[in-house]
Design an enzyme around this catalytic site. Structure first.
Site, PDB file in Angstrom:
ATOM      1  N   GLY A   1       8.428  -8.083   4.005  1.00 33.26           N
ATOM      2  CA  GLY A   1       9.430  -9.123   3.832  1.00 33.26           C
ATOM      3  C   GLY A   1       9.385 -10.152   4.939  1.00 33.26           C
ATOM      4  O   GLY A   1       8.578 -10.072   5.875  1.00 33.26           O
TER       5      GLY A   1
ATOM      6  N   SER B   1      12.282   1.441  11.894  1.00 31.18           N
ATOM      7  CA  SER B   1      12.710   1.777  13.259  1.00 31.18           C
ATOM      8  C   SER B   1      13.671   2.951  13.313  1.00 31.18           C
ATOM      9  O   SER B   1      13.548   3.840  14.162  1.00 31.18           O
ATOM     10  CB  SER B   1      13.341   0.552  13.924  1.00 31.18           C
ATOM     11  OG  SER B   1      12.390  -0.469  14.110  1.00 31.18           O
TER      12      SER B   1
ATOM     13  N   TRP C   1       8.595 -10.867 -11.184  1.00 29.59           N
ATOM     14  CA  TRP C   1       7.332 -11.207 -10.530  1.00 29.59           C
ATOM     15  C   TRP C   1       7.246 -12.705 -10.352  1.00 29.59           C
ATOM     16  O   TRP C   1       7.501 -13.436 -11.310  1.00 29.59           O
ATOM     17  CB  TRP C   1       6.152 -10.715 -11.341  1.00 29.59           C
ATOM     18  CG  TRP C   1       6.152  -9.239 -11.567  1.00 29.59           C
ATOM     19  CD1 TRP C   1       6.498  -8.572 -12.691  1.00 29.59           C
ATOM     20  CD2 TRP C   1       5.751  -8.225 -10.627  1.00 29.59           C
ATOM     21  NE1 TRP C   1       6.362  -7.215 -12.528  1.00 29.59           N
ATOM     22  CE2 TRP C   1       5.890  -6.980 -11.269  1.00 29.59           C
ATOM     23  CE3 TRP C   1       5.301  -8.257  -9.307  1.00 29.59           C
ATOM     24  CZ2 TRP C   1       5.602  -5.777 -10.628  1.00 29.59           C
ATOM     25  CZ3 TRP C   1       5.005  -7.062  -8.692  1.00 29.59           C
ATOM     26  CH2 TRP C   1       5.139  -5.850  -9.346  1.00 29.59           C
TER      27      TRP C   1
ATOM     28  N   LEU D   1       9.732  -8.853   8.917  1.00 29.67           N
ATOM     29  CA  LEU D   1       8.551  -8.235   9.518  1.00 29.67           C
ATOM     30  C   LEU D   1       7.401  -9.241   9.569  1.00 29.67           C
ATOM     31  O   LEU D   1       6.678  -9.312  10.573  1.00 29.67           O
ATOM     32  CB  LEU D   1       8.140  -6.993   8.730  1.00 29.67           C
ATOM     33  CG  LEU D   1       6.908  -6.243   9.250  1.00 29.67           C
ATOM     34  CD1 LEU D   1       7.036  -5.908  10.726  1.00 29.67           C
ATOM     35  CD2 LEU D   1       6.666  -4.979   8.422  1.00 29.67           C
TER      36      LEU D   1
ATOM     37  N   GLU E   1     -28.974   4.091   4.304  1.00 31.88           N
ATOM     38  CA  GLU E   1     -30.414   4.298   4.459  1.00 31.88           C
ATOM     39  C   GLU E   1     -30.858   5.625   3.841  1.00 31.88           C
ATOM     40  O   GLU E   1     -31.881   5.698   3.155  1.00 31.88           O
ATOM     41  CB  GLU E   1     -30.796   4.265   5.944  1.00 31.88           C
ATOM     42  CG  GLU E   1     -30.476   2.941   6.629  1.00 31.88           C
ATOM     43  CD  GLU E   1     -29.107   2.907   7.281  1.00 31.88           C
ATOM     44  OE1 GLU E   1     -28.975   2.243   8.324  1.00 31.88           O
ATOM     45  OE2 GLU E   1     -28.176   3.548   6.745  1.00 31.88           O
TER      46      GLU E   1
ATOM     47  N   CYS F   1     -27.740   3.484  12.460  1.00 41.84           N
ATOM     48  CA  CYS F   1     -27.088   4.204  13.549  1.00 41.84           C
ATOM     49  C   CYS F   1     -28.097   5.061  14.303  1.00 41.84           C
ATOM     50  O   CYS F   1     -29.089   5.537  13.746  1.00 41.84           O
ATOM     51  CB  CYS F   1     -25.935   5.045  13.025  1.00 41.84           C
ATOM     52  SG  CYS F   1     -26.430   6.374  11.910  1.00 41.84           S
TER      53      CYS F   1
ATOM     54  N   ARG G   1      -6.023  -4.926  -1.735  1.00 46.22           N
ATOM     55  CA  ARG G   1      -5.504  -3.628  -1.325  1.00 46.22           C
ATOM     56  C   ARG G   1      -6.641  -2.606  -1.260  1.00 46.22           C
ATOM     57  O   ARG G   1      -6.703  -1.781  -0.347  1.00 46.22           O
ATOM     58  CB  ARG G   1      -4.454  -3.124  -2.321  1.00 46.22           C
ATOM     59  CG  ARG G   1      -3.066  -3.697  -2.171  1.00 46.22           C
ATOM     60  CD  ARG G   1      -2.101  -2.928  -3.073  1.00 46.22           C
ATOM     61  NE  ARG G   1      -0.769  -3.518  -3.097  1.00 46.22           N
ATOM     62  CZ  ARG G   1       0.253  -3.026  -3.764  1.00 46.22           C
ATOM     63  NH1 ARG G   1       0.091  -1.901  -4.478  1.00 46.22           N
ATOM     64  NH2 ARG G   1       1.426  -3.621  -3.747  1.00 46.22           N
TER      65      ARG G   1
ATOM     66  N   ALA H   1      11.232 -14.759  -2.492  1.00 44.16           N
ATOM     67  CA  ALA H   1      12.237 -13.992  -3.224  1.00 44.16           C
ATOM     68  C   ALA H   1      13.507 -14.814  -3.352  1.00 44.16           C
ATOM     69  O   ALA H   1      13.716 -15.792  -2.625  1.00 44.16           O
ATOM     70  CB  ALA H   1      12.548 -12.678  -2.511  1.00 44.16           C
TER      71      ALA H   1
ATOM     72  N   LEU I   1       2.839   0.807  -3.141  1.00 41.44           N
ATOM     73  CA  LEU I   1       1.814   0.428  -2.171  1.00 41.44           C
ATOM     74  C   LEU I   1       0.450   1.051  -2.442  1.00 41.44           C
ATOM     75  O   LEU I   1      -0.386   1.133  -1.541  1.00 41.44           O
ATOM     76  CB  LEU I   1       2.240   0.756  -0.733  1.00 41.44           C
ATOM     77  CG  LEU I   1       3.480   0.053  -0.177  1.00 41.44           C
ATOM     78  CD1 LEU I   1       3.628   0.372   1.301  1.00 41.44           C
ATOM     79  CD2 LEU I   1       3.411  -1.449  -0.389  1.00 41.44           C
TER      80      LEU I   1
END
Length: 364
Positions: free
Chosen positions: A291, A220, A168, A294, A47, A73, A182, A160, A202
């Site tokens: 993968g 982890s 690819w 996950l 705005e 807002c 992305r 894969a 990434l």
């Protein structure tokens, strides 16, 4: 409103974690006099940008109609309330596409404008505005980001070869389209297995963007090597761990990588807790490129909101699947999806699908 939505799209990759908002100001005697979209966090909202645009061309906004894709807002955040700016500008009418889901606004903006004598209407463009801000709505309404799981698969569903080789499967057009998604995301997430197999960056490279998403790794035990490409831009990397050694944690933090502990009872990263933490960090859309392990955990725990799957006209035979879970006891236990769209992208197909029912029980 269509033009305002067009301007809202320009805020993709610019305004995170704020919603993508576009604004168009129309004067009765001279048509459109101002246009704008939300800028970077801490910068002006749509705005204010439209009001500035009108002023820069010598237009008065007294008595004008404001078309905006989200309720203005009404609270002081990093910037003053847009409602105050509209009241001060003397506009006569405000047409909003949809109410702001932020509890700090949620109708208060509309009430404030009406209290100042401004006519407020709502409705046109609501579906488009919500879709454009699907992650913002998810974060505001349920406290976690919109999780989009992206995968490239062969026609027989392989992501894969058995050794993990996947570059690819799809063509350049599909990969470029994936980078557009992305660019929509506040964060791009993968697992340590993908880091070890593919050493991804990434980031957004194949399409222009004003800002790069946060890069997130689920690791982890902190097994990712310090030389991994995803870790090479300090300050923009977040690693979630469950049971790291102090030595590994100090090594990562020594190169500027933030390590967040979110252990589950089973010694892995607590994925729902991780998503809640990402929401607290302002992540609206979470783009996952991981993968099969996950991916399987995310499916099993019912955390996937959208499947973005690029299908290549290839057959790989034995290889890795999109998501590892099961085995299922019967077909009725299979997670069911609803196709939202199927679109040719170069020589490949892009499928967007949403879950239609509760995912497979984690005990299956």
């Amino acid at each position: 409103m269509r033009e305002a939505l067009h301007w809202a799209e320009m805020a993709i990759g610019v305004c995170e974690p704020n919603p993508r908002v576009g604004c168009v100001i129309v004067a009765a005697d001279s048509g459109v006099i101002g246009r704008g979209h939300t800028q970077q966090a801490g910068g002006p909202h749509a705005e204010v940008m439209a009001l500035r645009d009108a002023a820069s061309h010598g237009h008065s906004t007294r008595g004008a109609t404001v078309w905006v894709t989200l309720e203005p807002c009404s609270h002081h955040g990093r910037t003053p309330p847009c409602c105050d700016a509209l009241v001060e500008a003397g506009v006569a009418r405000v047409v909003i596409a949809i109410e702001d889901p932020n509890p700090l606004v949620a109708g208060a903006g509309t009430r404030r404008l009406r209290a100042a004598g401004i006519v407020v209407d709502a409705g046109p463009g609501a579906e488009e505005s919500r879709e454009l801000n699907i992650g913002f709505f998810a974060r505001m309404q349920r406290g976690r980001p919109w999780l989009r799981l992206k995968a490239a698969v062969s026609l027989d569903g392989r992501t894969a070869l058995p050794d993990g080789a996947s570059q690819w499967i799809t063509g350049l057009e599909a990969r470029t389209d994936g980078h557009r998604f992305r660019r929509r995301a506040g964060a791009v997430l993968t697992g340590v297995g993908t880091v070890l197999d593919d050493d991804p960056r990434l980031d957004v490279r194949l399409v222009p963007t004003a800002m790069q998403p946060l890069r997130v790794v689920v690791d982890s035990r902190l097994d990712a090597p310090l030389s991994a490409r995803v870790l090479q831009r300090p300050g923009d990397v977040l690693v979630y761990a469950a049971a790291p050694t102090d030595e590994r944690r100090r090594a990562l933090e020594g190169i500027g990588v933030e390590v967040a502990l979110q252990p589950s009872a089973g010694g892995k990263v607590d994925l729902p807790a991780m998503l809640a933490d990402l929401a607290r960090r302002g992540i609206n859309e979470l783009h996952v490129e991981a993968g099969h392990k996950l991916n399987g955990s995310l499916v099993r725990e019912g955390l996937v909101d959208e499947y973005l799957v690029y299908v290549a006209p290839k057959l790989l035979g034995v290889g890795r699947e999109l998501a590892l879970f099961g085995p299922l006891d019967d077909l009725d236990a299979a997670p069911t999806l609803i196709f939202q769209s199927v679109t040719p992208i170069g020589g490949d197909l892009r499928i967007i699908a949403h879950p239609a029912q509760k995912p497979v029980d984690s005990a299956s």
